[in-house]
Write an enzyme that holds these catalytic residues in place. Structure first.
Site, PDB file in Angstrom:
ATOM      1  CE  LYS A   1     -26.334  -4.067 -25.888  1.00 41.12           C
ATOM      2  NZ  LYS A   1     -25.222  -4.591 -25.036  1.00 41.12           N
TER       3      LYS A   1
ATOM      4  CB  THR B   1     -23.267  -7.324 -17.889  1.00 36.91           C
ATOM      5  OG1 THR B   1     -23.958  -6.353 -17.102  1.00 36.91           O
ATOM      6  CG2 THR B   1     -22.569  -6.652 -19.048  1.00 36.91           C
TER       7      THR B   1
ATOM      8  CG  HIS C   1     -28.757  -0.632 -23.185  1.00 36.30           C
ATOM      9  ND1 HIS C   1     -27.683  -0.517 -22.341  1.00 36.30           N
ATOM     10  CD2 HIS C   1     -29.588   0.404 -22.885  1.00 36.30           C
ATOM     11  CE1 HIS C   1     -27.839   0.550 -21.576  1.00 36.30           C
ATOM     12  NE2 HIS C   1     -28.984   1.131 -21.893  1.00 36.30           N
TER      13      HIS C   1
HETATM   14  P1  GDP Z   1     -25.258  -3.468 -18.837  1.00 36.27           P
HETATM   15  O1  GDP Z   1     -25.996  -2.308 -18.221  1.00 36.27           O
HETATM   16  O2  GDP Z   1     -25.544  -4.779 -18.181  1.00 36.27           O
HETATM   17  O3  GDP Z   1     -25.422  -3.523 -20.346  1.00 36.27           O
HETATM   18  O4  GDP Z   1     -23.726  -3.189 -18.564  1.00 36.27           O
HETATM   19  P2  GDP Z   1     -22.902  -1.837 -18.751  1.00 36.27           P
HETATM   20  O5  GDP Z   1     -23.794  -0.682 -19.064  1.00 36.27           O
HETATM   21  O6  GDP Z   1     -21.957  -1.733 -17.613  1.00 36.27           O
HETATM   22  O7  GDP Z   1     -22.027  -2.151 -20.039  1.00 36.27           O
HETATM   23  C1  GDP Z   1     -22.490  -1.881 -21.340  1.00 36.27           C
HETATM   24  C2  GDP Z   1     -21.996  -2.974 -22.255  1.00 36.27           C
HETATM   25  O8  GDP Z   1     -20.576  -2.961 -22.261  1.00 36.27           O
HETATM   26  C3  GDP Z   1     -22.375  -4.374 -21.782  1.00 36.27           C
HETATM   27  O9  GDP Z   1     -23.659  -4.749 -22.211  1.00 36.27           O
HETATM   28  C4  GDP Z   1     -21.279  -5.205 -22.396  1.00 36.27           C
HETATM   29  O10 GDP Z   1     -21.554  -5.473 -23.788  1.00 36.27           O
HETATM   30  C5  GDP Z   1     -20.068  -4.289 -22.308  1.00 36.27           C
HETATM   31  N1  GDP Z   1     -19.287  -4.525 -21.092  1.00 36.27           N
HETATM   32  C6  GDP Z   1     -19.544  -4.040 -19.846  1.00 36.27           C
HETATM   33  N2  GDP Z   1     -18.616  -4.447 -18.957  1.00 36.27           N
HETATM   34  C7  GDP Z   1     -17.738  -5.201 -19.675  1.00 36.27           C
HETATM   35  C8  GDP Z   1     -16.527  -5.891 -19.324  1.00 36.27           C
HETATM   36  O11 GDP Z   1     -16.075  -5.903 -18.177  1.00 36.27           O
HETATM   37  N3  GDP Z   1     -15.897  -6.565 -20.332  1.00 36.27           N
HETATM   38  C9  GDP Z   1     -16.365  -6.569 -21.608  1.00 36.27           C
HETATM   39  N4  GDP Z   1     -15.694  -7.245 -22.537  1.00 36.27           N
HETATM   40  N5  GDP Z   1     -17.492  -5.922 -21.977  1.00 36.27           N
HETATM   41  C10 GDP Z   1     -18.172  -5.243 -21.015  1.00 36.27           C
END
Ligand code: GDP
Length: 246
Positions: free
Chosen positions: A14, A108, A147
């Protein structure tokens, strides 16, 4: 070779990782020596609004969604240098690819990552408070450097969103492909099969495309329900095509 050995996952380095010169570090962590995984595809992408919204479609409507889109597009880390706004996208392939890379990436939330998995890539990330113009706290943005697809279904959706079949060597392609027989263009979010001024070419006769994309295009063109939207198919074919400031 069985399907587990061919398993593929999408990795995005990223904009915060690029800004902090962590690309080499991330690639070392994911190297074949450490993971027994191989590259199947690699590209530098200036992330369009359409691609960002499709990639993070599951988060649409959440409070952090607008800042997430700005972040993945590079607008946050390169506000005055649009030419530097980009991510590096990879397809990694090999036994247990999805879980192996999730483990090395870590949780995450970078604070959780530091607390619970010191040494993982996301332990080097940050959490940034988001404020409105009056300085009111709106929520957090998680700048977590990388990611990695979460499961087999997400990996297929994401690889097909970021990569065309021809971006991946023929013997490394995991999903069915077909040769396209028609032209498909996009204009004002409408699908066309012949050129009109201002339309953008998505695919042409002879192009090798994901079979699921062609099936979706055929359904969408007939106005029938499709498993995915025009944007889901179009975003990838328009990667790095335009310099729009959308
Ligand atoms: P990942 O698979 O661990 O990247 O998590 P996700 O696919 O659920 O979320 C994608 C991206 O969204 C994450 O890498 C974070 O940058 C952001 N994100 C996800 N959940 C949250 C949250 O609860 N709060 C905030 N501020 N950002 C989030």
């Amino acid at each position: 070779m069985n399907l587990t050995e061919l398993e593929q996952t999408l990795v995005l380095i990223k904009p915060d990782a690029l800004k902090n010169s962590l690309t080499g570090y991330v690639l070392s962590q994911l190297s074949e020596f450490h993971t027994a995984l191989r590259f199947a595809g690699a590209k530098i992408v200036q992330v369009s609004q359409m691609l960002a919204e499709e990639h993070y479609a599951e988060h649409r409507g959440k409070g952090f969604y607008p800042s997430l889109i700005e972040y993945i597009r590079g607008n946050v880390h390169y506000p005055n240098e649009p030419d530097k706004r980009r991510v590096v996208a990879f397809v990694y392939q090999g036994p247990g690819a999805i879980q192996k890379i999730r483990d090395i990436a870590g949780p995450t939330n970078p604070h959780n990552a530091r607390d619970n998995k010191p040494g993982c890539i996301r332990a080097l990330g940050t959490i940034v408070p988001i404020k409105d113009e009056a300085g009111n706290f709106l929520g957090d943005r998680m700048d977590n450097l990388i990611h990695a697809s979460a499961n087999l279904g997400d990996a297929e959706r994401e690889i097909k969103l970021w990569f065309r079949p021809v971006d991946i060597p023929p013997l490394m392609r995991l999903y069915a492909t077909v040769k396209c027989q028609e032209h498909y263009y996009l204009k004002n979010n409408q699908l066309l099969t012949s050129y009109e001024q201002g339309s953008l070419l998505l695919v042409a006769p002879g192009d090798i495309v994901w079979q699921s994309d062609l099936e979706a295009l055929q359904l969408l063109h007939k106005g029938l329900p499709s498993p995915c939207s025009i944007q889901t198919v179009a975003a990838k074919y328009l990667i790095n095509e335009s310099t729009e400031n959308d």
